[in-house]
Design an enzyme around this catalytic site. Structure first.
Site, short mmCIF file in Angstrom:
data_model
loop_
_atom_site.label_atom_id
_atom_site.label_comp_id
_atom_site.label_asym_id
_atom_site.label_seq_id
_atom_site.Cartn_x
_atom_site.Cartn_y
_atom_site.Cartn_z
N THR D 95 0.87 -1.28 0.21
CA THR D 95 -0.36 0.24 0.11
C THR D 95 1.35 1.36 -0.14
OG1 THR D 95 -1.51 -1.32 0.88
CG2 THR D 95 -1.50 1.25 1.54
N LYS D 170 -7.14 1.81 -3.50
CA LYS D 170 -6.68 1.55 -1.97
C LYS D 170 -6.55 1.81 -0.82
CE LYS D 170 -5.58 -1.84 1.05
NZ LYS D 170 -4.45 -2.01 1.61
N LYS D 238 -1.00 5.39 9.12
CA LYS D 238 0.42 5.28 8.39
C LYS D 238 -0.50 4.96 6.68
CE LYS D 238 1.79 1.66 5.10
NZ LYS D 238 1.96 1.22 4.18
#
Lengths: 286, 286, 286, 286
Positions: D95, D170, D238
């Site tokens: 990701t 995503k 994150k």
């Protein structure tokens, strides 16, 4: 002229003492009598209820914790407004929201009592030295009548408009105070994480024109991690709540103030409610 | 000692002019040549690329918009670091994030070039008058060598530590600046909605110890609704982004600064990117 | 059993109609009579005041805009609580804060009236079809007595506890609703800026388990930019205000909800108060 | 067709195992070899470096922690991109932010390697069962070539556009995930403070259309206060950072997501970085 004083916390007790020193006859009441001991020794007359005080004075001064406390004491069948003398003047120095203050002025008018909202800028030391700044809303004639009293407690009196405007100005000041402390806390906390020397970083930041001068007064607290309450965090957080509630009433978005309010709320939730509001630095820097 | 200057915007052009006035031979480059006309007339030597400037000077000063621009010009095969003379000194006055600044210092060291991060506190007028405050990170010996140059552009030089610390201190100051303006905007906007007189409310607030002194400089702008850019909103918002990115790198929560950043982002999104950052008042008060 | 209904807006008018269709004799009042025309045609009896309705019914249902409106109509010397019949049942379906609801229940008890807080989950269409979900706080025996009425207006009745608990549960649901819409708006807005196909991005996001199912109902609005109010933005923002006010009363920090509240406040400030709350997408995506 | 797999954490190890089970010859590398033991026992060939893996395979799959780790392994003189075979295909399932993913695709193209960004929706269990959802950006022809591989690891493959679009989609999904959890945490926390029964409040909220279905999967964790990491809080935080960084790059304001990011940052700062991200409930409810 007989003067009454209700609400004898950190601020109120010092303000009342200055009135006594100024030679005024003072009738007092507080929810916990212990806080009144020094004043009684100094000559103040104790009454067992707010109503008993209000019923005998020409000028009534109140310095209470928040709108809810004022409402409980002043409003309704057993509230002290109903007990006040005809043509008396009520000076409310509590920090409350403007719409609440306007409502109090309306209830006072119905009872033929004059109302002034006169919250103060300044904390414990200025209160002790009689150097508070009064932010006053209400009728100028009423203000003139009580100016000699206010002069004993403060060094400056600013008439900012009609009923509720003193409360309005006070909220503006405390909002700035709360955000200054929080912005400074985030700045210094990151500064230390970035490896700056804490002492030098404070030197530079506090001398800079981007820092509110009042922050200097908190430097020692932060260096010593001494959060003995001078202005309790829960009170500052309450003032931010009143500010944002007022913004809601008036259809104004205040996103930064709302976030500030919530950071103090998190500090409160983690047990810092009764520490000085500078303790928010601790929350953000650990 | 031959001096180079790259980046001649609002700030850089005024800083370079003070070096010329101080009698220095100056080689310059800027992405748009028009901004260099006055300097060329005053005796500066124009080069058509940053590399050409960097290749011939003993001291190189850069004042660029953001880390991306610095990276594009300085780093990589065609960047100017590779072109610099052995033992030259590079002073980067751009506002960038500390970790980026440290990376530049490492690249410079590999090339046997000394690096100082020396962002400035102060805007257009102080730049013009040579009254900037330099916040310097890096080696003290290097700083001493260039102090005569910095003295021509600024009134104060503060050495805050090793590489990246000047950048760190600068982010702290601009974060305070951005939040002061925003807190003030919310306060004044609500003050007006609460019915306070705008002039008096500003008088009281700006004289209060809760307000950063720099806010006084913005009073006229807000009264006149004049948002001609002195410090463009998008640059302030960029600095808040660098502050919060650095907080992320260092595992620090900075909720207030993040919200401030987003309010400026909304102002940007609504077309205020190139106005002065004080335009955020307009966003919140309409 | 004679039934009264006060508050005939988008929701109330449809709920009242289902009671009429169910064969109940209905006495009604609304601040603007026009909204009652269809109900009067369908057999409802109009009264010119809330007090007149309240004085003659066994069960009183209210569906009002906010706590202030309920307070104005119900409380005080001229409020309808005082006019209610002994042992009557008052069902308040308005979305209000729990502490306010508890206060109403206390006033009702003093008057020997039973009180149920019964706000509903569901908007215009479920109201029309009698498919609302009632979230009820109060005495189970009281609830049983009025269950046949609620069954005409809703498809599900959930008893969540004593007085104020229905209001509490409703605030939780509307807070989730407001945040789902806002999170989705930020997600889709950035998705489009990142170059994703709007239709496909919505397909993927709305099918994903991370999206609240209710968001599918807003897809057409967002695609067509049709913000005709079904649930006006100002009402959703009011509910978030009630949620955060309650959090303040109970010393809970709710930073995300406060930020959501302020983003809707900015939308309100920019003229979207009377649009559907999905208009917040427009604020964030332009 | 020889396949390489780099990054064998919770997700990667399970994905690689499904490739082995599907009969593929697999060459693997991970920064800590212990995590590869089961795969080696199952027939995978271990190499001591990423470069060694990349140099011998036709398809390379990476599943790494964040952009910084990918950059360190893949980019630069000693990065694995330079080592890859001509016409090989690199599938990055990490990701990362879209602009970073686009940069990787450009570096790969220079090396005559095909690049697909293919992050996955789904956590540990779907990874184990081969039921992940692949969100793929890049060339359709390239995707077709590797579809048999992806089919072994996932149940659904969605091609959302060219390079970087898989990464974009995503980020949208994880932003919704993070905000759903946080909104739910604030809602439930206040619900309990308002006196609602925790079990019933969860029943009502989780059955409501305003709640993301995925929240049901976290119910047991919250009831049991079991925050064993499935998806560590620091990873979710994150992803929110990448989302907001991308919003900054694209001039989009995302105030709610930024606040969410900071609440998780506070949780991180208070020692919850390695707990499951649902631990944010604990932060807000204590």
């Amino acid at each position: 002229m007989k003067v009454g004083f209700i609400g004898l916390g950190i601020m109120g007790s010092r303000m009342a003492m200055n009135l006594l020193k100024g030679g005024h006859k003072l009738v007092i009441f507080n929810r916990t009598k212990e806080k009144a001991i020094d004043l009684i020794k100094a000559g103040a007359i104790w009454e067992d209820s707010a109503v008993a005080v209000a019923g005998q004075v020409d000028v009534l001064i109140t310095m209470l914790e928040n709108p809810a406390v004022v409402e409980k004491m002043a409003v309704g069948e057993s509230g002290f407004i109903k007990a006040m003398k005809d043509k008396a003047i009520w000076i409310d120095c509590s920090t409350v929201n403007p719409s609440f203050s306007v409502m109090l002025s309306e209830l006072a008018t119905l009872r033929n009592v004059s109302f002034l909202d006169a919250p103060v800028s300044g904390s414990k030391m200025p209160a002790e030295k009689g150097e508070l700044i009064f932010l006053v809303g209400g009728n100028v004639d009423d203000l003139e009548k009580v100016t000699p009293l206010l002069d004993l407690m403060g060094s400056k009196i600013i008439h900012v408009g009609d009923h509720g405007k003193g409360a309005a100005m006070k909220l503006m000041i405390n909002q700035m105070l709360g955000q200054s402390m929080l912005a400074f806390s985030e700045s210094l906390s990151l500064g230390m994480a970035m490896g700056l020397d804490k002492t030098q970083a404070m030197d530079v930041l506090l001398e800079s024109a981007v820092s509110a001068p009042i922050l200097k007064a908190f430097r020692a607290r932060i260096e010593d991690e001494d959060y003995t309450p001078n202005f309790p965090l829960k009170h500052l957080q309450k003032d931010l709540q009143l500010f944002t509630d007022t913004a809601y009433e008036l259809d104004k978005a205040t996103p930064l103030t709302n976030t500030a309010k919530e950071v103090y709320a998190m500090a409160k939730q983690q047990g810092m409610a009764d520490l000085d509001f500078a303790a928010v630095f601790k929350l953000l820097s650990t």
